[in-house]
Scaffold this motif. Sequence first.
Motif, PDB file in Angstrom:
ATOM      1  N   ILE A 187       1.082  10.649   7.994  1.00  0.00           N
ATOM      2  CA  ILE A 187      -0.290  11.241   8.012  1.00  0.00           C
ATOM      3  C   ILE A 187      -0.866  10.283   8.547  1.00  0.00           C
ATOM      4  N   ASN A 226       9.801   7.406   4.243  1.00  0.00           N
ATOM      5  CA  ASN A 226       9.363   8.712   5.152  1.00  0.00           C
ATOM      6  C   ASN A 226      10.134   8.650   6.544  1.00  0.00           C
ATOM      7  N   PRO A 280       6.456  16.251   2.713  1.00  0.00           N
ATOM      8  CA  PRO A 280       6.673  15.263   1.879  1.00  0.00           C
ATOM      9  C   PRO A 280       5.377  14.465   1.702  1.00  0.00           C
ATOM     10  N   ILE A 281       5.466  13.606   0.592  1.00  0.00           N
ATOM     11  CA  ILE A 281       4.344  12.622   0.355  1.00  0.00           C
ATOM     12  C   ILE A 281       4.487  11.306   1.079  1.00  0.00           C
ATOM     13  N   ARG A 282       3.539  10.963   1.898  1.00  0.00           N
ATOM     14  CA  ARG A 282       3.639   9.751   2.680  1.00  0.00           C
ATOM     15  C   ARG A 282       3.026   8.711   1.816  1.00  0.00           C
ATOM     16  N   THR A 283       3.718   7.475   1.801  1.00  0.00           N
ATOM     17  CA  THR A 283       2.993   6.181   1.470  1.00  0.00           C
ATOM     18  C   THR A 283       2.769   5.240   2.307  1.00  0.00           C
ATOM     19  N   ALA A 328      -0.795   9.314   0.779  1.00  0.00           N
ATOM     20  CA  ALA A 328      -1.239  10.596   1.458  1.00  0.00           C
ATOM     21  C   ALA A 328      -0.411  11.770   1.461  1.00  0.00           C
ATOM     22  N   PHE A 329      -1.091  12.867   1.227  1.00  0.00           N
ATOM     23  CA  PHE A 329      -0.358  14.052   0.906  1.00  0.00           C
ATOM     24  C   PHE A 329      -1.133  15.379   1.347  1.00  0.00           C
ATOM     25  N   ALA A 330      -0.522  16.371   2.050  1.00  0.00           N
ATOM     26  CA  ALA A 330      -1.093  17.466   2.348  1.00  0.00           C
ATOM     27  C   ALA A 330      -0.985  18.891   1.523  1.00  0.00           C
TER      28      ALA A 330
END
Lengths: 127, 127
Positions: free
Chosen positions: A95, A117, B69-72, B78-80
């Motif tokens: 993102i 990720n 997926p959740i990004r870190t 960060a998440f959509a």
Amino acid sequence: MTHDEKAAAVHAYIAAFAANDPEAVRQIFSAGARVEDPVGSPAHVGIEAIVEFYTRSMAMKPKLQLEGPIRTAANSAAFAFSVVFEGTDMAVEVIDIFEFDEEGKVSSMRAYFAPENMKGFPQDWSA
Amino acid sequence: MTHDEKAAAVHAYIAAFAANDPEAVRQIFSAGARVEDPVGSPAHVGIEAIVEFYTRSMAMKPKLQLEGPIRTAANSAAFAFSVVFEGTDMAVEVIDIFEFDEEGKVSSMRAYFAPENMKGFPQDWSA
């Protein structure tokens, strides 16, 4: 700067990768822009450092696949995507947050992704 | 703080909405946390202001549907997602950025969405 203008800058950024054209980022970023990719790593500051960074980044011919609609707020755009590498199963889930200056150029880019990720890489980065 | 620990905080946040339980956010945010939702609007600062904000936000029983997926990265996640409202066609497309303190609590939340990210509302907010 409208939502559509911010979205157009995101699409220009994706198109630069599609064309494998690091010089194209000169039209997107401001002269003094700051790129932190991923967040927590040393930033690339100034357009020459940024073009150099994208020249290196594009050596593997990564392509960006947008995942879902571009979100915008105030002077920012947020977008989820995967970076894929043609002919491989490797992908990076990212993102990005863009911040724009008053001339519509990206003054700050921050990329959020972790080893967790990164999918399908020969080395298990999450180890 | 590991990727999985940051992702767990995101899932706890989503679960608070699923349970329609604004008090649950006390376990997620730090005492002095800052919530800017959307980015560019006045921030809610401190856990009491934040619980009050989520109490109001949850009045319409919004549910959060994670998109991808959740990004870190570093101390961030960060998440959509889309915010949906049961029994309606309304949805808001959002990307959130969480920043964590050293105790694993969210110290900053920023939500990215514009009127153009609000779908199916009776009023056309993008007008």
